[in-house]
Design an enzyme around this catalytic site. Structure first.
Site, PDB file in Angstrom:
ATOM      1  N   TRP A 102       0.831  -1.221   0.000  1.00 27.55           N
ATOM      2  CA  TRP A 102       0.000   0.000   0.000  1.00 27.55           C
ATOM      3  C   TRP A 102       0.847   1.244   0.000  1.00 27.55           C
ATOM      4  CZ3 TRP A 102      -4.302  -0.584  -2.168  1.00 27.55           C
ATOM      5  CH2 TRP A 102      -4.976  -1.805  -2.055  1.00 27.55           C
ATOM      6  N   ASP A 172      -2.013   6.628   6.278  1.00 31.99           N
ATOM      7  CA  ASP A 172      -3.053   5.793   5.669  1.00 31.99           C
ATOM      8  C   ASP A 172      -3.445   4.741   6.710  1.00 31.99           C
ATOM      9  OD1 ASP A 172      -4.596   3.948   4.395  1.00 31.99           O
ATOM     10  OD2 ASP A 172      -3.137   3.452   2.827  1.00 31.99           O
ATOM     11  N   LYS A 196     -13.125  -1.743   6.472  1.00 29.02           N
ATOM     12  CA  LYS A 196     -12.482  -2.692   7.387  1.00 29.02           C
ATOM     13  C   LYS A 196     -13.058  -2.507   8.784  1.00 29.02           C
ATOM     14  CE  LYS A 196      -8.764  -2.021   4.199  1.00 29.02           C
ATOM     15  NZ  LYS A 196      -8.805  -3.263   3.475  1.00 29.02           N
TER      16      LYS A 196
END
Ligand code: PMP
Length: 360
Positions: A102, A172, A196
């Protein structure tokens, strides 16, 4: 009602109490005679839902008053662009820390808008750890420092918040936000895709310090301007109303359970139990440096990869779903976000022990 234990990395399991409340309110929200899905986003009913959700999130995370909370669309992936578009103008340079899949995507997108300095990387270790504070080569003239506190695919987590000597820190937090208390004042921006720990896909939460909201780079789409989104209360256009409402129900669920301190206790116990089971076996392996092991995403491999598909089939038959690792790394991955109960983790541990006994 048959509910499975769903270990998906995202979209992930939601608390069943939240889903049931949404079902109760589905066709008639609070006597309005309407589903939340059918409401005008500017009507008083939805405005009250939106305001309550923001207030609850502010309370849960103790968000300081000088931060704006935005409820956007476009996923965390859009923030990979929005962050540089809105912040890079200050100096034209940004520091990024690379800890895996990511971070790499954020870096690639950042490079489209500014000069990127790689301020730290754990690539040499095949992303099985996070660089320490002393390993970071931060630039004093960076407009911001971007990092990924929890790498969802690699299962690597920073055990500390980087000290950036006053340069705004951008995180993030897609796969770790709300898993435990965090000092928001240490960050310039915190962002997360909701799917999530926050709610359903389609909502992206951005927490941004007010003084960082300014003129974006020339050519930035109106929708990508933090200033526009902040000035309009995330309602420049039609926001993801139902996802915002559902996130609000998750916030209430968290408050009823002792907030983030309570969640942290449970999450720590769940992760410790699973890592202990992996480490105690000669059959399962997790490659991550112990201090950097994620509480949320636990990748592991079997001693014999030829057994992977049998493991997955039998786990699925036992009600343990979505354990397949990310296609880029293989093996297994158990994502154990807030909505995964301790019983679910114990059921996985028991299944793994039994599978090892039969196949190890
Ligand atoms: N960052 C991290 C850490 C993630 O886990 C994900 C999604 N799995 C993303 C970014 C991308 O999020 P989205 O799909 O919301 O764009």
């Amino acid at each position: 009602m048959a509910r499975v234990y769903n270990f998906s990395a995202g979209p992930a399991a939601l608390p069943v109490e939240v889903l049931e409340r949404a079902r109760e309110e589905m066709v008639d929200w609070s006597g309005s005679g309407m589903s939340v899905m059918e409401m005008s986003h500017r009507g008083k009913e939805f405005m009250s839902i939106a305001e309550q959700a923001e207030a609850d999130l502010r309370e849960l995370m103790a968000i300081p008053g000088d931060y704006k909370v935005l409820f956007l669309q476009g996923g965390a992936s859009s923030q990979f662009a929005m962050v540089p578009m809105n912040l890079a103008g200050a100096t034209g340079k940004a520091d990024y820390i690379n800890t895996g899949a990511w971070s790499k995507k954020a870096i690639a997108e950042g490079k489209r808008y500014c000069a990127v300095n790689l301020a730290g990387s754990s690539e040499d270790s095949k992303f099985t750890t996070a660089p320490g504070q002393a390993d970071l080569a931060l630039s004093p003239d960076a407009a911001y420092v971007h990092y990924t506190p929890n790498e969802t695919i690699g299962g690597v987590e920073f055990p500390y918040i980087p000290d950036t000597a006053g340069v705004p820190l951008v995180a993030d937090m897609s796969s770790t936000m709300l898993s435990r208390p965090v000092d928001v004042s240490r960050f310039g921006i915190v962002y997360a895709g909701a799917q999530k720990n926050i709610g359903p896909a389609g909502l992206t939460v951005v927490i941004v310090r007010g003084d960082l909201i300014g003129e974006p780079l020339a050519g930035t789409p109106t929708m990508f301007s933090y200033a526009t989104q902040a000035e309009t209360g995330s309602m420049y256009n039609t926001p993801p109303t139902y996802a915002w409402y559902l996130a609000g129900l998750v916030f209430q669920w968290l408050k009823e359970r002792g907030g983030l301190a309570g969640m942290a206790e449970v999450n720590r116990r769940k992760a410790e139990a699973l890592y202990q089971a992996i480490d105690a076996s000669g059959f399962y392996t997790n490659p991550v440096d112990p201090p950097c092991r994620s509480w949320m995403n636990v990748p592991f491999t079997l001693a014999d990869p030829n057994l992977d598909s049998t493991f997955l089939q039998e786990a699925s038959a036992a009600g343990l779903k979505t354990l397949k690792g990310h296609r880029s790394v293989g093996g297994m991955r158990a994502s154990i976000y807030n909505a995964m109960p301790e019983d679910g983790v114990q059921a996985l541990i028991d299944f793994m022990a039994d599978f090892e006994k039969r196949n190890g």
